[in-house]
Design a protein around this motif. Structure first.
Motif, PDB file in Angstrom:
ATOM      1  N   ASN A 114     -32.687 -55.345  71.024  1.00 27.21           N
ATOM      2  CA  ASN A 114     -33.556 -56.518  71.152  1.00 27.21           C
ATOM      3  C   ASN A 114     -33.735 -56.937  72.598  1.00 27.21           C
ATOM      4  OD1 ASN A 114     -34.271 -57.195  68.469  1.00 27.21           O
ATOM      5  ND2 ASN A 114     -32.164 -57.842  68.136  1.00 27.21           N
ATOM      6  N   ILE A 115     -32.656 -56.772  73.368  1.00 33.24           N
ATOM      7  CA  ILE A 115     -32.714 -57.190  74.765  1.00 33.24           C
ATOM      8  C   ILE A 115     -33.577 -56.215  75.555  1.00 33.24           C
ATOM      9  CG2 ILE A 115     -31.307 -57.507  76.826  1.00 33.24           C
ATOM     10  CD1 ILE A 115     -29.168 -58.621  74.920  1.00 33.24           C
ATOM     11  N   ALA A 118     -37.081 -57.026  74.798  1.00 36.32           N
ATOM     12  CA  ALA A 118     -37.570 -58.169  75.571  1.00 36.32           C
ATOM     13  C   ALA A 118     -38.035 -57.705  76.951  1.00 36.32           C
ATOM     14  CB  ALA A 118     -36.476 -59.232  75.701  1.00 36.32           C
ATOM     15  N   GLY A 121     -41.194 -55.613  76.595  1.00 42.98           N
ATOM     16  CA  GLY A 121     -42.283 -56.488  76.176  1.00 42.98           C
ATOM     17  C   GLY A 121     -42.791 -57.386  77.286  1.00 42.98           C
ATOM     18  N   MET A 122     -41.908 -57.716  78.235  1.00 49.14           N
ATOM     19  CA  MET A 122     -42.340 -58.561  79.347  1.00 49.14           C
ATOM     20  C   MET A 122     -42.983 -57.742  80.463  1.00 49.14           C
ATOM     21  SD  MET A 122     -39.640 -61.667  79.725  1.00 49.14           S
ATOM     22  CE  MET A 122     -38.205 -60.681  79.910  1.00 49.14           C
ATOM     23  N   GLY A 123     -42.998 -56.432  80.280  1.00 48.76           N
ATOM     24  CA  GLY A 123     -43.718 -55.611  81.248  1.00 48.76           C
ATOM     25  C   GLY A 123     -42.850 -54.920  82.271  1.00 48.76           C
TER      26      GLY A 123
ATOM     27  N   ARG B  47     -46.732 -56.580  67.431  1.00 48.53           N
ATOM     28  CA  ARG B  47     -46.318 -55.677  68.507  1.00 48.53           C
ATOM     29  C   ARG B  47     -47.398 -54.661  68.893  1.00 48.53           C
ATOM     30  NH1 ARG B  47     -40.642 -55.315  69.333  1.00 48.53           N
ATOM     31  NH2 ARG B  47     -40.731 -53.074  69.545  1.00 48.53           N
ATOM     32  N   ASN B  50     -49.335 -56.075  72.299  1.00 44.13           N
ATOM     33  CA  ASN B  50     -48.895 -55.671  73.648  1.00 44.13           C
ATOM     34  C   ASN B  50     -48.410 -54.216  73.673  1.00 44.13           C
ATOM     35  OD1 ASN B  50     -46.504 -56.102  72.334  1.00 44.13           O
ATOM     36  ND2 ASN B  50     -45.587 -57.395  73.914  1.00 44.13           N
ATOM     37  N   LEU B  52     -46.318 -52.460  72.092  1.00 46.84           N
ATOM     38  CA  LEU B  52     -44.948 -52.000  71.888  1.00 46.84           C
ATOM     39  C   LEU B  52     -44.943 -51.003  70.741  1.00 46.84           C
ATOM     40  CD1 LEU B  52     -43.033 -55.357  72.377  1.00 46.84           C
ATOM     41  CD2 LEU B  52     -42.850 -53.306  73.791  1.00 46.84           C
ATOM     42  N   ILE B  73     -48.512 -51.703  81.472  1.00 54.45           N
ATOM     43  CA  ILE B  73     -47.570 -52.592  82.166  1.00 54.45           C
ATOM     44  C   ILE B  73     -48.268 -53.898  82.556  1.00 54.45           C
ATOM     45  CG2 ILE B  73     -46.151 -52.814  84.242  1.00 54.45           C
ATOM     46  CD1 ILE B  73     -44.932 -50.925  82.228  1.00 54.45           C
ATOM     47  N   ARG B  76     -48.782 -56.090  79.455  1.00 58.47           N
ATOM     48  CA  ARG B  76     -47.577 -56.799  79.004  1.00 58.47           C
ATOM     49  C   ARG B  76     -47.210 -57.939  79.941  1.00 58.47           C
ATOM     50  NH1 ARG B  76     -44.468 -51.280  77.572  1.00 58.47           N
ATOM     51  NH2 ARG B  76     -45.535 -50.834  75.613  1.00 58.47           N
ATOM     52  N   ARG B  77     -47.409 -57.735  81.231  1.00 56.53           N
ATOM     53  CA  ARG B  77     -47.065 -58.805  82.170  1.00 56.53           C
ATOM     54  C   ARG B  77     -48.018 -59.978  82.053  1.00 56.53           C
ATOM     55  NH1 ARG B  77     -45.376 -55.070  87.440  1.00 56.53           N
ATOM     56  NH2 ARG B  77     -43.575 -54.135  86.388  1.00 56.53           N
ATOM     57  N   ILE B  79     -49.018 -61.160  79.199  1.00 56.95           N
ATOM     58  CA  ILE B  79     -48.823 -61.787  77.892  1.00 56.95           C
ATOM     59  C   ILE B  79     -47.409 -62.345  77.813  1.00 56.95           C
ATOM     60  CG2 ILE B  79     -48.632 -61.344  75.413  1.00 56.95           C
ATOM     61  CD1 ILE B  79     -50.701 -59.156  75.697  1.00 56.95           C
ATOM     62  N   TYR B  81     -44.049 -63.267  76.092  1.00 55.17           N
ATOM     63  CA  TYR B  81     -43.402 -62.600  74.959  1.00 55.17           C
ATOM     64  C   TYR B  81     -42.065 -63.274  74.681  1.00 55.17           C
ATOM     65  CZ  TYR B  81     -41.665 -58.652  72.149  1.00 55.17           C
ATOM     66  OH  TYR B  81     -41.171 -57.863  71.150  1.00 55.17           O
ATOM     67  N   ILE B  83     -38.936 -63.596  71.796  1.00 53.52           N
ATOM     68  CA  ILE B  83     -38.353 -63.192  70.523  1.00 53.52           C
ATOM     69  C   ILE B  83     -37.120 -64.047  70.285  1.00 53.52           C
ATOM     70  CG2 ILE B  83     -39.281 -60.876  70.490  1.00 53.52           C
ATOM     71  CD1 ILE B  83     -36.695 -59.872  71.663  1.00 53.52           C
ATOM     72  N   GLY B  87     -32.889 -62.312  72.709  1.00 53.00           N
ATOM     73  CA  GLY B  87     -33.689 -61.647  73.731  1.00 53.00           C
ATOM     74  C   GLY B  87     -33.439 -62.099  75.153  1.00 53.00           C
ATOM     75  N   LEU B  88     -32.628 -63.140  75.353  1.00 51.93           N
ATOM     76  CA  LEU B  88     -32.290 -63.518  76.733  1.00 51.93           C
ATOM     77  C   LEU B  88     -31.367 -62.460  77.319  1.00 51.93           C
ATOM     78  CD1 LEU B  88     -31.526 -67.349  76.660  1.00 51.93           C
ATOM     79  CD2 LEU B  88     -33.613 -66.190  77.358  1.00 51.93           C
ATOM     80  N   THR B 100     -37.916 -63.585  85.550  1.00 52.87           N
ATOM     81  CA  THR B 100     -38.159 -62.159  85.326  1.00 52.87           C
ATOM     82  C   THR B 100     -39.600 -61.726  85.619  1.00 52.87           C
ATOM     83  OG1 THR B 100     -36.461 -62.153  83.622  1.00 52.87           O
ATOM     84  CG2 THR B 100     -37.946 -60.270  83.662  1.00 52.87           C
ATOM     85  N   VAL B 101     -40.535 -62.300  84.894  1.00 49.69           N
ATOM     86  CA  VAL B 101     -41.922 -61.844  85.086  1.00 49.69           C
ATOM     87  C   VAL B 101     -42.486 -62.285  86.448  1.00 49.69           C
ATOM     88  CG1 VAL B 101     -44.235 -61.720  84.101  1.00 49.69           C
ATOM     89  CG2 VAL B 101     -42.250 -61.768  82.599  1.00 49.69           C
ATOM     90  N   LEU B 104     -41.488 -59.681  88.715  1.00 53.03           N
ATOM     91  CA  LEU B 104     -42.222 -58.429  88.515  1.00 53.03           C
ATOM     92  C   LEU B 104     -43.600 -58.538  89.162  1.00 53.03           C
ATOM     93  CD1 LEU B 104     -41.426 -57.638  84.752  1.00 53.03           C
ATOM     94  CD2 LEU B 104     -40.487 -56.509  86.765  1.00 53.03           C
ATOM     95  N   ARG B 150     -39.333 -68.938  79.297  1.00 49.05           N
ATOM     96  CA  ARG B 150     -39.404 -67.665  80.008  1.00 49.05           C
ATOM     97  C   ARG B 150     -40.752 -66.986  79.723  1.00 49.05           C
ATOM     98  NH1 ARG B 150     -35.230 -62.738  78.845  1.00 49.05           N
ATOM     99  NH2 ARG B 150     -36.359 -62.776  76.870  1.00 49.05           N
TER     100      ARG B 150
END
Ligand SMILES: Nc1ncnc2c1ncn2[C@@H]1O[C@H](COP(=O)(O)OP(=O)(O)OP(=O)(O)O)[C@@H](O)[C@H]1O
Ligand SMILES: [Mg+2]
Lengths: 217, 383
Positions: A114-115, A118, A121-123, B47, B50, B52, B73, B76-77, B79, B81, B83, B87-88, B100-101, B104, B150
């Motif tokens: 799942n991680i 994530a 999914g965030m790119g 999914r 994006n 996945l 890529i 996804r950046r 959008i 996302y 969960i 997911g952290l 994070t994003v 990126l 996030r």
């Protein structure tokens, strides 16, 4: 007291042997880490390779260490390095691989999907997922493998003296030949101290490198 | 904004489609809830947006642009996302997780720092306390909030949320939902929100897409789904208590009786008392010249008093706001055991009253499945 006497008489030689030992093991471990970790990462993406690599590494582990050192002599004498520190380092690298590869592989595989999801999914790109998510999360298990490999190599490194590589094993083998008790004990205790000390230092490094967020409260 | 055109998904090695010829459109700024029984394809559908999960056939486009033709890529950046809590990134602080994003996308440090603080404040978490905590040092609800902000970090126009409040207990889930709706009021994102909780769907959705084994059965507003379920499956899915569920949707202002009878603070007690007697009122609401509610008087105390109403006014502690939903109002009435509750606005201005009868009649409008009305039922026993 006999031990103390031996040490005061031979401390220069003891330091030299200690240094040789640390040198052989150190070189071997550095090579083992820089090969074992990438191999472990690579096979975590490749199931077929994983099976083969883990199988081979498992076999190497079952070869008795003294025999492995023996095998090194004819193999490496082809390149003119039959005896001395080169075959010792090669043998130690082979031994140290398994715990490092196996732990790296297991640690990367164990990261919660799942991680990773994530991150993807965030790119994040594949290498970003590996560097920013999988490796940091796998670090403590990889470290555990490295620590096993280090302690084991320091112990097995004593046998390297048998093929003329020097190190603290020299005292152990000579002591046995001459039934010189104090010499054996000094050799063995020094090996143990080195193992405990290096393991402790790796523990400190691990504490610094592994994220506080992963430590259990 | 997001359009699905004849979208299908067949997983390799299977022959039944997980998503079967789905077509619908999510307008900009709306929350579209995807719901359905377990295994119906909710996650699969989300999914594919994006990428996945690769699409088998059909087209998904965002603002008219086919997602399959975009750089994956970059897509996804762009959008958000989110969960479930898990997911952290556990090895990163709250700050690093949110960053994070932005990182990126190579935002500079100051911009990231300011954004993190802004987002933490948005969900009521004091930045100085939470910035450098690790996920394991957060409660479930706090972790969930971080997960949501996030996804909001770079202010993306589209967000995908797969059961974002799934791991939270019902009470805290309500709190998070309310909070999220408040944020959405401001940010107006186009959101795809997966859940299997029909209550959550009704509460959060501007539209609901109900799936059954990969097919889109009904795509409608929550109201439409409750009032006009397309078939047996929809009816069963929304539940036999769907009239009750409408209580979640309707606002107090939709059901209240406006301009209720009341008097003013400065009115003469005797005049008011006389009026109450004539109209058989035991209690009466009291406001001031600005129509701000001050409380109520009861006839028993008022009669025979020489002076102003304000000498005898009692405070009214339990009131509701016009924007609250009827479920909250009803639960307030039930828990305080009162048959009537007064509606005031944020400034305390008297707007109306709500009683159980008006409340039920609003719900009941659509409740009788035979479509008829019972007429007046008296207590005369057998006819
Ligand atoms: N990787 C896969 N390979 C084959 N079949 C899959 C795969 N992933 C999902 N499926 C199947 O596709 C269908 C839809 O799965 P999906 O995960 O989208 O369901 P869901 O609606 O999200 O369910 P839930 O509410 O349980 O999360 C299921 O029948 C599932 O078994
Ligand atoms: Mg799912």
């Amino acid at each position: 007291m006999e031990i103390w006497h031996f040490i005061t008489q031979n401390w220069r030689e003891l330091i030299t042997l200690f240094g040789e030992h640390a040198y052989i093991v150190g070189i071997a471990i550095i090579i083992a880490i820089f090969t074992g970790v990438p191999i472990g990462i690579w096979i975590s993406f490749n199931k077929k390779a994983a099976e083969i690599v883990l199988y081979i590494a498992g076999i190497i582990m079952t070869v008795p260490s003294i025999a492995l050192f023996g095998i090194m002599i004819p193999v490496l004498s082809i390149f003119g390095h039959g005896i001395g520190s080169v075959p010792a380092v090669v043998a130690l690298v082979l031994y140290a691989q398994l715990p490092i590869i196996r732990n790296t592989y297991a640690a990367i595989k164990n990261v919660n999907p799942n991680i990773i999801d994530a991150g993807v999914g965030m790119g994040m790109t594949r290498s970003q997922v590996l560097l920013k998510v999988q490796l940091p999360m796998a670090l403590s298990i990889i470290f555990a493998g490295v620590r096993v490999a280090v302690v084991m190599s320091i112990g097995i490194g004593a046998i390297a003296a048998y093929i003329g590589a020097g190190g603290l094993g020299h005292y152990i083998f000579m002591g046995i030949n001459q039934t010189y008790d104090a010499m054996i004990k000094v050799g063995a205790i020094s090996v143990a101290i080195m193992a405990i000390g290096v393991d402790y230092i790796f523990g400190l490094i691990e504490n610094r490198l592994v994220s506080k967020g992963l430590r259990l409260s | 904004m997001i359009t699905f055109e004849r979208v299908s998904k067949i997983y390799p090695g299977t022959n039944i489609p997980a998503i079967d010829n789905v077509r619908f459109e999510v307008p900009e700024g709306e929350i579209c809830v995807i719901i359905g029984p377990s295994g119906c394809g909710k996650t699969t559908l989300m999914r594919m947006i994006n990428r996945l999960i690769p699409i088998t056939s059909g087209v998904i486009s965002i603002k008219g642009q086919n997602v399959s033709e975009m750089d994956v890529i970059k897509l996804r950046r762009s959008i958000g996302y989110a969960i479930q809590q898990i997911g952290l990134f556990p090895h990163m602080t709250v700050y690093d997780n949110i960053a994070t994003v932005p990182r990126l996308l190579k935002w500079d440090k100051q911009r990231i720092a300011a954004r993190v603080d802004e987002l933490l404040s948005l969900v009521g978490l004091e930045p100085d306390i939470f910035r450098f905590r690790y996920p394991r040092e957060l409660s479930g609800g706090q972790a969930q909030r971080i997960g949501v902000v996030r996804a909001l970090a770079t202010d993306p126009p589209v967000m995908l949320m797969d059961e974002p409040f799934g791991a939270i207990d019902p009470i805290n889930r309500e709190v998070l939902q309310d909070e999220f709706l408040r944020i959405q009021e401001k940010v107006k994102k186009t959101i795809i929100f997966v859940t299997h909780d029909i209550h959550e769907a009704i509460k959060m959705g501007d539209k609901i897409a109900l799936l059954e084994t990969g097919r889109l059965v009904q795509y409608d507003t929550p109201e439409g789904l409750l009032v006009n379920p397309k078939n047996r499956f929809v009816k069963d899915f929304v539940g036999a208590d769907r009239a009750l569920k409408r209580l979640d949707l309707l606002k107090v202002k939709d059901a209240m009786m406006q301009n209720p009878v009341h008097c003013h603070m400065e009115d003469d007690a005797e005049v008011v008392s006389q009026h109450m007697l004539e109209n058989e009122l035991t209690f009466l609401l009291v406001a001031d010249q600005n129509e701000k509610l001050h409380g109520y008087v009861n006839h028993y105390e008022l009669k025979g008093h020489h002076g102003k109403v304000k000498d005898l006014v009692r405070p009214m502690t339990i009131t509701v706001k016009p924007e609250q939903n009827l479920k909250d109002a009803l639960s307030k009435m039930l828990s305080y055991d009162i048959g009537i509750v007064v509606v005031v606005d944020d400034d305390g201005k008297l707007l109306g009253v709500l009683n159980t009868r008006t409340l039920l009649s609003v719900v009941g409008e659509t409740y009788d499945e035979r479509g008829g009305v019972w007429g007046k039922i008296t207590s005369r026993g057998r006819i």
